[in-house]
Each structure stands twice: as C-alpha cells, then as structure tokens.
Design an enzyme around this catalytic site. Structure first.
Site, mmCIF file in Angstrom:
data_model
loop_
_atom_site.group_PDB
_atom_site.id
_atom_site.type_symbol
_atom_site.label_atom_id
_atom_site.label_comp_id
_atom_site.label_asym_id
_atom_site.label_seq_id
_atom_site.Cartn_x
_atom_site.Cartn_y
_atom_site.Cartn_z
ATOM 1 C CB ALA A 126 -0.918 0.001 1.224
ATOM 2 C CB ALA A 128 -0.996 6.485 2.106
ATOM 3 C CB SER A 129 -0.899 11.409 1.355
ATOM 4 O OG SER A 129 -1.281 11.196 2.698
ATOM 5 C CB ILE A 130 2.490 11.081 4.976
ATOM 6 C CG1 ILE A 130 1.729 10.101 5.870
ATOM 7 C CG2 ILE A 130 1.690 12.354 4.753
ATOM 8 C CD1 ILE A 130 1.493 10.633 7.271
ATOM 9 C CD GLN A 132 6.599 3.113 -0.523
ATOM 10 O OE1 GLN A 132 6.221 4.009 -1.288
ATOM 11 N NE2 GLN A 132 7.505 2.210 -0.893
ATOM 12 C CB VAL A 133 2.093 -0.420 4.245
ATOM 13 C CG1 VAL A 133 2.098 -1.631 5.171
ATOM 14 C CG2 VAL A 133 1.475 0.794 4.946
ATOM 15 C CE LYS A 147 1.191 5.036 8.373
ATOM 16 N NZ LYS A 147 -0.016 5.336 9.197
ATOM 17 C CG ASP A 280 -7.914 9.179 7.025
ATOM 18 O OD1 ASP A 280 -8.858 9.301 6.212
ATOM 19 O OD2 ASP A 280 -6.728 9.147 6.671
#
Length: 472
Positions: A126, A128-130, A132-133, A147, A280
């Site tokens: 995954a 995301a904006s800030i 990744q995983v 993360k 969120d």
C-alpha cells in the site's frame, strides 16, 4: 533538503500557472461559442484540470496529495469532473523507490531491512500520501507490515499547504467561501502533523486495541516497539479485503448490511464511550475478513474528545430528535458553532435540517444507501438555507473532524450498497426521546416561541464556547 523543497515549490507554481492558463483560455473561447459548446468545453477543461491535479499531487505526496484526497471526497462541493479525476488518489498512490525506503529504515532503526527482518518485500502492499507499507516477517516467524514515512514530508508540510491554499483560492475551484476554505486547510494541517508522528500513532493503536480487545467483530493490529520509531511503525499483518472489493468475498446482502451498521456504529461508540475518534474514514483504512469481521488500519488521525464534547453531542442529538429549535441553538452556542455575537434566527431555520436527519435515522424503514440522494439534498439545503445565516455559524476543531467522519462513513456505506436502520445503534449511546416526550417538547417549544417574535432566542451558554475544553 532545500533542493527538494525548491522542486516542490516549482511544481506547485507550475501547476497554478497551467490551470490558470486553461481557465483564461476557456474564458476567451466562451465569448465566441454557443451555450452548448461552452458547456461541453468547460466540462472537458475541468477533466483536464482534475487529471493534472491528480498527477502532480500524487507524485508530490505529503500535504499536497492529502489535500487532493480530501478534495475528491467533497463530491458536491467540488466540480464533478475534478472530483472524478482526483478519485485516483483514493485508490492508490505512486510508490517510492525501495532504495529510499531502505535508507529510511536504516536511518531510523540502525539496520538494513534485509538484516532487521527475516523477509522484507521490496514492493509496497500500500502507498499513501505520507508513507507506504511493506509486508515483512520477523525472525520469530511473525508476519508484520512496516509503515515507512517518506523523507522530507514533515519539512515540506507548511510550504505545500500554503501554496495549495493559494492555488485553490486564486482559481476558485472549490465552491466554498474563504472562511470555509481556511477551515479545510487548518484541518488538513492538524491532521498531517498528527499523522507524521508514528510514536503518537502507536499510542493511539494501543488505546484502540485495548478498547476493542473483547469485541470479536473488530480487529486492531498489534504493535512491535522494537521495530518502530517516529518515522517507522511495525504492526501485525491483519489481512482483509478492501471495502471496494468486498463483492469478491461472496457475502450475502444481510452480511453486507451488518458490516455497514458496524462501520457506522464505530462513530457512536468512539464519540460517546471511548471519546477518541478514528478520524480518517478513507476506505483504505478498513478491511473485511472472510468471516465478516472488520479490520481497522491507520491510527495517525485520532481526535481525542472531552467529556463535555460527548455530553453536548448527546444533547444536540436529543434536541434534533425532539425538533426543539431553541435547544439546538443552545448547544451550538455552547460548542462555538453559533458565533457568540450572532443574533436570533427564525424559528423555522433548523426544520429542514431536522427533517433530513430524522429521515437518515428513520424508525419506519431501513435507509437505502445504494440509491441514496440524501447528500445531494443536504448540500442543496446547505447552500440554499445555511448561507442565509452564514454570519451566524462557524466551524470548530471538533466539528470539522466529526463532520469528516460522518461524511466519509456515509460514502463508505454508499459504496457497499448498504440497506440498514441506524437508529437503534445510535440509541445505544445517545438516549433518544420517546414519541410522547418528543411531542410534548415540540408543543412546549412552539408555545414558548409564540410570544418570542417568531425567532429562536436561545441564550448563549458560555461553557466551552470556543471549544476550549477540547483535548488534542
């Protein structure tokens, strides 16, 4: 660092110039085209703007991408064409090179991923904006997810938000006035700063894991402190199917409805009982296991709520279900949503809003999210009625978070196609008036207003007027 910040600045300035140029060109062509051709050209232009926004913000990540994600959720406050293009930022984000991620882990934890872990997948599961995983395996054999925060995000946060706010304000993409635009960006800033602190996220994770420890319907990942830091967070791998792929599980309609109810009940129990809100509602932060259990991810954006906020929200719900306008006004004054200096409102001001809320929590039949037009009617009412009283209201810190969570979960249930009654779940945490009590309150309210000049005349209660009893 200065080079990276300068590059981001150039990207945003270039984006602003490109969008402004498209809009100027469209305005000129408008003078020489028919109404039909102008409408088609405008729609094409907005799609192009949305595509360019999505590409640039996705590549920049950080605050820039977060703004794009939130904008894509504003389906009725944002041009439809742009919101559609920005949805790509909700579905996935361009990943960072593995070499960058490996260097971050070595800097934070002192060892390369291949040494620290028995296995570490170079490709993220995954992004995301800030951050990744990545999936990994500890030397003990436990499967985990790691993360990792992107480098430079924290340093670029303030600058990105300042330039993006100027961009949205100058080209007028959002159908919001300046005050509401400020509220959106203030909320994004607070959320980002919280999400950037993985040590705080770990504390939030432990809080939620303890709260849901005896709830078999909800799964919260475990936290591994040895493999975590301020910019790296390692948790147990809790596999599940994303909300947008739930149909692949072969669940029945009733199982889907129960999942939807469980998603929405999270809001009630977290506001009224836990008093910490998983703030969120991005669909990627939830997953469903094959047995229907709900997995919660990402505890960076958690809003702590005081006793007073929870009690005021209960009072507001009771007043709404009682159709008691003065009582609604009193709570809104107390929470600071009603401006302290604002005057009286017409007695009928809240009536249509109350009708919509009661429709959402109907006693008579399940709410059909799959075919819902509720959001369109709400926004139409908001833009038609509330703007008449815009000088009477203002956003507060907690209202921005609570609104975002309700809106996000509403869209999650629309995506799932849920049909469910939510009234009983709400009543578990916020006592609702009996039918006879509601009728009596309405009668008393009307009687009191009949001699009051036809206006809601609730007096401000200064307790918590500006939300200062809120806890971060």
């Amino acid at each position: 660092m200065k080079s990276r910040a300068g590059h981001r600045f150039v990207n945003l300035v270039g984006l602003s110039a490109q969008i402004a140029g498209k809009m100027a060109s469209h305005s000129v062509r408008k003078l020489f085209s028919s109404a039909q051709h102008h409408s088609m050209a405008r729609s094409e232009m907005l799609h192009e703007i949305g595509s360019e926004l999505a590409r640039t913000l996705g590549e920049m990540k950080g605050a820039a991408m977060k703004v794009g994600q939130i904008a894509s959720q504003m389906k009725d406050l944002f041009p439809e064409e742009i919101a559609h293009e920005l949805e790509i930022l909700q579905k996935h984000a361009p990943p960072m090179d593995y070499a960058v991620i490996a260097e971050c882990i070595k800097t934070e934890l002192g060892e390369e991923p291949d040494t620290l872990f028995a296995e570490f997948e170079p490709s993220p599961c995954a992004a995301a904006s800030i951050g990744q995983v990545h999936r990994a395996c500890l030397h003990s054999g436990e499967r985990v997810v790691v993360k990792v925060q992107y480098p430079g995000v924290r340093e670029s946060c303030e600058s990105d938000l300042k330039h993006l706010k100027r961009l949205f304000s100058l080209i007028g993409l959002l159908k919001l006035d300046e005050r509401m635009l400020n509220d959106v960006f203030d909320e994004v800033r607070r959320t980002l700063l919280a999400e950037l602190d993985y040590e705080m996220e770990a504390q939030n994770l432990l809080l939620f894991r303890d709260y849901y420890a005896n709830d078999p319907s909800v799964i919260i990942p475990r936290f591994f402190q040895r493999y975590s830091s301020r910019c790296v967070l390692t948790m147990s791998e809790e596999a599940g199917c994303g909300l947008k792929e739930v149909d692949t599980l072969g669940l029945t309609a009733e199982q889907i409805n129960q999942i939807g109810k469980r998603l929405f009940r999270l809001i009630f129990e977290q506001i009224f009982d836990l008093q910490a809100l998983h703030a969120d509602p991005h669909p990627g932060n939830f997953a469903i296991q094959t047995d229907g259990r709900l997995v919660l991810y990402d505890f960076g954006a958690v809003k702590r709520l005081s006793d007073q906020i929870s009690e005021d929200f209960k009072a507001l719900i009771y007043a709404v279900f009682s159709r008691d306008g003065p009582a609604i006004d009193r709570v809104l004054f107390r929470r600071g949503v009603r401006r302290p200096e604002s005057g009286d409102l017409p007695t009928s001001f809240y009536d249509h809003f109350v009708d919509l809320v009661l429709e959402f929590f109907s006693e008579d039949e399940p709410f059909d999210f799959a075919e819902s037009t509720w959001h369109k009617r709400f926004v139409k009412l908001l833009t038609g009625r509330l703007w008449e009283g815009v000088t009477y209201f203002q956003a507060t810190r907690e209202s921005v978070h609570i609104d975002r969570v309700f809106t996000g979960q509403y869209w999650n249930l629309v995506q799932l196609g849920v049909q469910a009654s939510l009234r009983e779940d709400l009543a578990r945490y916020a006592p609702l008036p009996a039918a006879t009590d509601a009728a009596m309150l309405v009668s008393e309210s009307r009687s009191a207003r009949s001699g009051g000049g036809g206006a809601v005349t609730a007096k401000p209660d200064n307790r918590g007027l500006s939300g200062n009893d809120d806890t971060e």
